[in-house]
Design an enzyme around this catalytic site. Structure first.
Site, short mmCIF file in Angstrom:
data_model
loop_
_atom_site.label_atom_id
_atom_site.label_comp_id
_atom_site.label_asym_id
_atom_site.label_seq_id
_atom_site.Cartn_x
_atom_site.Cartn_y
_atom_site.Cartn_z
N LYS A 157 0.87 -1.19 0.00
CA LYS A 157 0.00 0.00 0.00
C LYS A 157 0.90 1.23 0.00
O LYS A 157 1.06 1.92 1.02
CB LYS A 157 -0.92 -0.02 1.22
N1 PMP Z 1 -6.83 -3.20 -2.97
C1 PMP Z 1 -6.39 -1.98 -2.63
C2 PMP Z 1 -5.73 -1.13 -3.66
C3 PMP Z 1 -6.58 -1.53 -1.32
O1 PMP Z 1 -6.15 -0.31 -0.96
C4 PMP Z 1 -7.22 -2.37 -0.38
C5 PMP Z 1 -7.48 -1.87 1.02
N2 PMP Z 1 -6.42 -2.15 1.88
C6 PMP Z 1 -7.62 -3.64 -0.78
C7 PMP Z 1 -7.41 -4.02 -2.09
C8 PMP Z 1 -8.22 -4.60 0.19
O2 PMP Z 1 -7.25 -5.06 1.08
P1 PMP Z 1 -7.60 -5.47 2.58
O3 PMP Z 1 -8.64 -6.51 2.50
O4 PMP Z 1 -6.31 -5.99 3.14
O5 PMP Z 1 -8.06 -4.25 3.27
#
Ligand code: PMP
Length: 305
Positions: A157
């Site tokens: 991220k």
């Molecule tokens: N894709 C992106 C680009 C994101 O920012 C997120 C949010 N963190 C997700 C997918 C989903 O990830 P997670 O389930 O770990 O929150």
């Protein structure tokens, strides 16, 4: 943000208003930072807050820091402990969202990753639902493309990469949609703006694989495990074409903020029956039970504050 009274900043917990960085900070100017987003769920019966899979979030956070050549004196355990300390001080008594950030802190001009001080900050806010239309979202296919592993690695991220998500989201919202699906450079469905994507075709759950420029979502991982273990559903990780998404029986998005968001229309085409499908409904219910600590088998994912 006035709800936050404290923040972890430059090695200690300080009053929120004291956690300030320079306008010359490297991370702010060049996007050389990475973040996490962790949910805490308030259990009103026990009057306790439980973080959902914080160590998995922090493991991914530290992987992104590694990609950004950061050397942080932290482990998933130390970061989880700091988060718990912060939340105990905040004492919100409600669902929360925790936002850790690691960033290149030195001020100055000069784009690079090396020879810069790295810092970690953490703050938390009370948090409810994310998607306005989480049971019947209308999405478009964005004309923007998803970032590529060889451009800015999508599996972390990384703050700078979220300019891509922001372009996608705002254009979708201004065009009247709730959210957008984004295609990768090969034209395959990659994700939403901050959610992974799942489709259901003939009873099988399908989601793009980790090597197709997705964020390796913790919610995605949770849903895959619950679908396989609890519902006995076949789950396949493979490429998804845009027309396959349009023709799917069910389609939903997953993420920490969004949780499980049902998509019922793609660019004015009805997905499935146009309402939340049975597999999505089962998974959404089960996910909700698990994150609230109501399924003993998965209670190791709920970390008490
Ligand atoms: N894709 C992106 C680009 C994101 O920012 C997120 C949010 N963190 C997700 C997918 C989903 O990830 P997670 O389930 O770990 O929150």
């Amino acid at each position: 943000m006035s709800d936050s009274k404290f923040a972890y900043f430059e090695g200690k917990i300080v009053p929120f208003g004291d956690a300030k960085i320079s306008i010359a900070a490297h991370g702010l100017n060049y996007g050389t930072a990475a973040f996490a987003g962790i949910r805490g769920y308030w259990n009103d019966d026990l009057k306790k807050l439980f973080l959902f899979r914080p160590k998995d979030h922090y493991k991914r956070f530290l992987s992104a820091a590694k990609i950004l050549a950061m050397e942080l004196p932290h482990t998933p355990d130390t970061l989880t402990a700091l988060t718990i300390e912060l939340l105990q001080k905040e004492n919100f008594g409600t669902d929360v969202y925790v936002r850790p950030l690691c960033y290149k802190a030195d001020p100055g001009i000069g784009v690079r990753l090396h020879d810069l001080r790295d810092e970690v900050s953490i703050f938390a806010i009370p948090f409810g639902h994310y998607g306005k239309n989480e049971d019947s979202a209308h999405v478009t296919i964005s004309s923007w493309r998803r970032i590529d592993d060889n451009v800015i690695p999508a599996r972390g991220k990384i703050s700078g990469a979220y300019a891509n998500s922001a372009l996608i989201k705002t254009d979708a919202i201004r065009a009247g949609f709730d959210e957008a699906l984004v295609l990768d450079q090969n034209g395959h469905v990659s994700e939403g703006t901050a959610m992974n994507v799942f489709i259901v075709r003939d009873g099988e759950l399908i989601t793009p694989p980790v090597y197709e420029n997705i964020l390796e979502g913790i919610t995605r991982k949770t849903i895959i495990e619950l679908a396989r273990e609890e519902l006995g559903i076949k789950v396949t990780e493979r490429s998804v074409d845009r027309t396959e998404a349009m023709l799917s029986d069910e389609l939903f998005l997953t993420g920490t903020a969004a949780q499980v968001e049902t998509v019922t229309r793609i660019d004015y085409r009805i997905v499935g029956t146009g309402a939340m499908g049975p597999i999505t409904a089962k998974l959404k219910h089960l996910f909700n039970e698990v994150v609230h600590g109501r399924v003993p088998k998965y209670s190791h994912w709920n970390i008490e504050v």
